[in-house]
Design a protein around this motif. Structure first.
Motif: not given
Length: 347
Positions: A240-247, A259-264
């Motif tokens: 499953a995916e979750t977010d990363v904030a991209v500036y 987010v990469r790698p996928l969050a645990a």
């Protein structure tokens, strides 16, 4: 490999043995092509169907229950179906069974249950709530709290109504632009119908479609024809995916990315069958995922939970010489007003 079953064969639109009262909602607006196509299929099958959905597009609202502070629409409803100045809650001028409300998807669920039904359909109780099919998939635990489609669904489940969230991989389209049976919105609706009707047909007359507190999350891959993809038992977690904030250095603003790698954290499995494939994986490989969730968010009874409680054990036992939860298990509920997050927001 795709199974040799066409959506047309899976549909069988003859009236079903068990006709249900079905309440529909979504987050894409009451003029959604996906929503209206599924509505038509359910009506043709003999179900009594009502739509109460947002007056405008309301994606990404999650379970936020935001009610309009205006008695009238301050701008036209979606696709100019209803003009500005019309009541904030009302019906489509061409179909009195399709209602709109100028609020979030979860708010539409509550407006349906507490205003539309008791006022205009006394005695009409939903046997099943459906949200969608959404434009775009809603995969994994992160979007469970983000998706308006899921928000409308678990709002219904919280009110003891069996509910199914449906999400497809097609793009947004106005209902009046769906002009043939091979349109992506029509195919998404047919696939959704095949899953929903299976749940209904497998339920004994007079029984609930789902146990109390249970909901279903269905995700449909991109469909190119009327072949029904494999339908796979799945779970929310798993790739499953979750977010990363991209500036953005130029705009000085943020957007989201995966987010990469996928969050645990978003993929930790504690409940249910951890051997099931994640719904993200299923859809990426061309299958329709069917995941089961419950409203009970409590941590499971595992050593990890005991370890967490143990960190504050001294507070639980302070002053009384025993764990105070014992007393709360036997005392009647205290009728004290507690400040909620909604109260704090309004201060």
């Amino acid at each position: 490999m795709k199974v040799a079953t066409t959506l047309a064969a899976a549909l069988s639109l003859a009236p079903t043995a068990t006709a249900l009262n079905i309440l529909m909602n979504n987050d894409d607006g009451f003029g959604s092509g996906n929503l209206r196509e599924l509505y038509k299929l359910l009506k043709a099958a003999g179900h009594d169907v009502l739509i109460v959905a947002p007056a405008t597009q309301q994606s990404g609202q999650g379970g936020r229950s935001d009610f309009s502070t205006y008695a009238n629409l301050t701008s036209p409803a979606q696709y100019d179906i209803v003009p500005a100045g019309a009541p904030a809650v009302g019906t489509d001028p061409n179909d009195s069974s399709i209602w709109y409300y100028n609020g979030t998807p979860a708010a539409c669920t509550f407006v349906a249950l507490d205003y539309v039904l008791p006022r205009y359909y006394p005695g009409w109780t939903p046997d099943l709530a459906l949200a969608g099919p959404n434009y775009g998939t809603n995969l994994g635990p992160f979007v469970y709290s983000l998706s308006g489609t899921l928000g409308a669904t678990y709002a219904a489940v919280s009110r003891s109504i069996p509910a199914i969230a449906l999400s497809a991989s097609n793009s947004a389209v106005a209902y009046f632009n769906v002009t043939n049976a091979t349109h992506p919105a029509a195919l998404a609706a047919k696939a959704s119908y095949a899953v929903v009707e299976q749940f209904i047909n497998a339920t004994t007359e007079g029984s609930a479609v789902l146990p109390l507190g249970y909901g279903i999350n269905v995700n449909i891959p991109e469909l190119s024809d009327d072949t029904l993809p494999p339908v796979v038992k799945s779970r929310l977690t798993g790739e499953a995916e979750t977010d990363v904030a991209v500036y953005d250095e130029d705009k000085k603003t943020f957007t989201w990315g995966n987010v990469r790698p996928l969050a645990a954290g978003v993929n930790a499995c504690y409940n249910g069958d951890c051997s099931l494939p994640g719904e993200t994986y299923v859809v990426a490989n061309g299958g329709i995922s069917v995941s089961v969730f419950t409203i009970d968010y409590d941590a499971p009874s595992v050593p990890y939970t005991e370890m967490v409680f143990a960190k504050v054990e001294s507070l639980f036992s302070a002053g009384s010489g025993r764990n105070d939860t014992e007393g709360y298990q036997t005392k009647p509920a205290q009728k004290k007003r507690m400040m909620t997050g909604r109260d704090v927001y309004r201060m």
